[in-house]
Scaffold this active site. Structure first.
Site, short mmCIF file in Angstrom:
data_model
loop_
_atom_site.label_atom_id
_atom_site.label_comp_id
_atom_site.label_asym_id
_atom_site.label_seq_id
_atom_site.Cartn_x
_atom_site.Cartn_y
_atom_site.Cartn_z
N TYR A 118 58.58 2.45 59.62
CA TYR A 118 59.90 2.15 60.17
C TYR A 118 60.43 3.41 60.87
CZ TYR A 118 64.27 -0.59 60.10
OH TYR A 118 65.38 -1.34 60.42
N LYS A 163 57.91 -0.56 63.21
CA LYS A 163 59.18 -1.26 63.39
C LYS A 163 60.19 -0.26 63.93
CE LYS A 163 62.64 -3.87 60.77
NZ LYS A 163 63.07 -4.31 59.43
#
Length: 302
Positions: free
Chosen positions: A132, A157
Site C-alpha cells: 500500500y 495499491k
C-alpha cells in the site's frame, strides 16, 4: 488474481468497546452474498490500527469463516515491523488468502526502507501480498519496480492520489516484470475510490477498493457495471448524487473515511457500533445527511 468490486468490511464493536463477532459475521456474510471480488478485512476501514493481536486474529478468522471460500480474504498487516510480522503469521493461522501491507508506524520512510520493510514482512509467509503506497509509505517508480519483484508481492495499491506518480509507476513496474511474465495488479486505494476511478482507469489501474460496498453494495455494483460498460450517463448521475456528496461529507472531519462507512453499515441494518479512539463518530445530523445521500444514490438506480 482479483477482479470486480473489492469489499472492505468494518470491524463492529459493542457499546462497551469489544469486537462484536456476531455483527462481523452478519456484515461479511451479507457483503459476500452481494457479490464482491474479494474481502479485505482488518484493513484501514476495519480499524486495523485499533486492534490488538488477539482481536486481529479472531477478526480475520471470522471473516474467513463467513466468506466460506466463496471469495479470497485478504488481511491487513503493518505498523511496527515486529508487529507486522506477528500479524502476518496470525493471518496465515487464521486462514487468510493474502495480505495488504499497511504503512509502517510513524516514521518517515525512504524508498529503500519501504522495500526492506516489505521484504521482511513477506519473508514471514508465502501468502500473496499487496503493498500500500500512502501516507508515510510512498513508493516512487524505482522502489515500486523493486518491490514488485519480491517473490510474494502481487500488487500495489495507491492511496496517494498522485496521478503523475502513478502514471510513472505503472509502466516502470510492467517493464521490470516483463522478462519474468509475473502477474501483477494495480489498485486505486483512495477513500471513496469511485470518485477518482475514471482517472485511474485511464492509467491502466482497473481495480479499486469500494468503501461504499460495505453499506450500499447495490450502488457500488451499479457504478462498477457502468464503468465496465462505458455508461457515462449512469456514471455522471451516481457521481453527482452519491459519490461526490459522500466525498464532501468524508472530508469534513479527519477520520471520517472510516466513521462514515461505519455509520452507513449501521444504517444498512448491521449494528456496527462506535469507532475506537482516536477516531470520532458522525453527529446525528451527519448520520441523517448520510442517509439522505444513500437515498439519492438509490433513486438513480430506479
Amino acid at each position: 488474481m482479483l477482479e470486480g468490486v473489492l469489499f472492505f468490511p468494518v470491524t463492529p464493536f459493542t457499546t462497551t468497546g469489544d469486537v462484536d463477532f456476531d455483527a462481523l459475521h452478519q456484515h461479511v456474510t451479507a457483503g459476500v452474498d452481494a457479490g464482491p471480488g474479494g474481502v479485505f478485512v482488518a484493513c484501514g476501514t476495519g480499524e486495523f490500527h485499533a486492534l490488538d493481536r488477539e482481536e486481529y486474529a479472531a477478526v480475520v478468522r471470522t471473516a474467513v469463516d463467513s466468506a466460506a471460500g466463496r471469495v479470497p480474504v485478504y488481511a491487513g498487516a503493518g505498523g511496527a515491523l515486529g508487529l507486522a510480522r506477528q500479524f502476518a503469521r496470525a493471518a496465515v493461522e487464521a486462514g487468510a488468502d493474502g495480505l495488504l501491507l499497511m504503512p509502517p508506524y510513524l516514521v518517515e520512510s525512504p524508498a529503500a526502507g519501504l522495500v526492506a520493510y516489505a521484504r521482511a514482512v513477506g519473508q514471514e509467509t508465502d501468502l500473496p501480498m499487496i503493498v500500500y503506497s500512502r501516507a508515510n509509505a510512498r513508493f516512487d517508480e524505482a522502489s515500486a519496480a523493486e518491490v514488485a519483484q519480491l517473490p510474494t508481492v502481487t500488487g500495489l495499491k495507491d492511496g496517494t492520489g498522485d496521478l503523475d506518480l502513478v502514471a510513472r509507476i505503472v509502466p516502470a513496474v510492467r517493464d521490470a516484470l516483463s522478462a519474468s511474465g509475473k502477474s501483477f495488479q494495480f489498485f486505486n486505494g483512495m477513500p471513496t475510490a469511485e470518485a477518482s476511478q475514471l482517472a485511474y482507469r485511464a492509467l491502466g489501474v482497473e481495480l479499486y477498493s469500494s468503501a461504499a460496498f460495505a453499506f450500499a453494495p447495490d450502488i457500488s455494483l451499479a457504478f462498477h457495471r457502468a464503468i465496465e460498460e462505458g455508461d457515462q450517463a449512469r456514471i455522471d448521475a451516481l457521481q453527482r448524487t452519491f459519490f461526490h456528496p459522500l466525498v464532501r461529507l468524508r472530508r469534513r472531519v479527519p477520520g471520517y473515511a472510516v466513521s462514515l462507512v461505519k455509520a452507513g453499515v449501521t444504517l444498512s441494518g448491521v449494528k456496527a457500533g462506535p469507532v475506537r479512539p482516536p477516531l470520532t463518530p458522525l453527529t446525528e445530523p451527519e448520520v441523517a445527511e448520510l442517509a439522505a445521500i444513500i437515498a439519492e444514490g438509490r433513486a438513480v438506480l430506479g
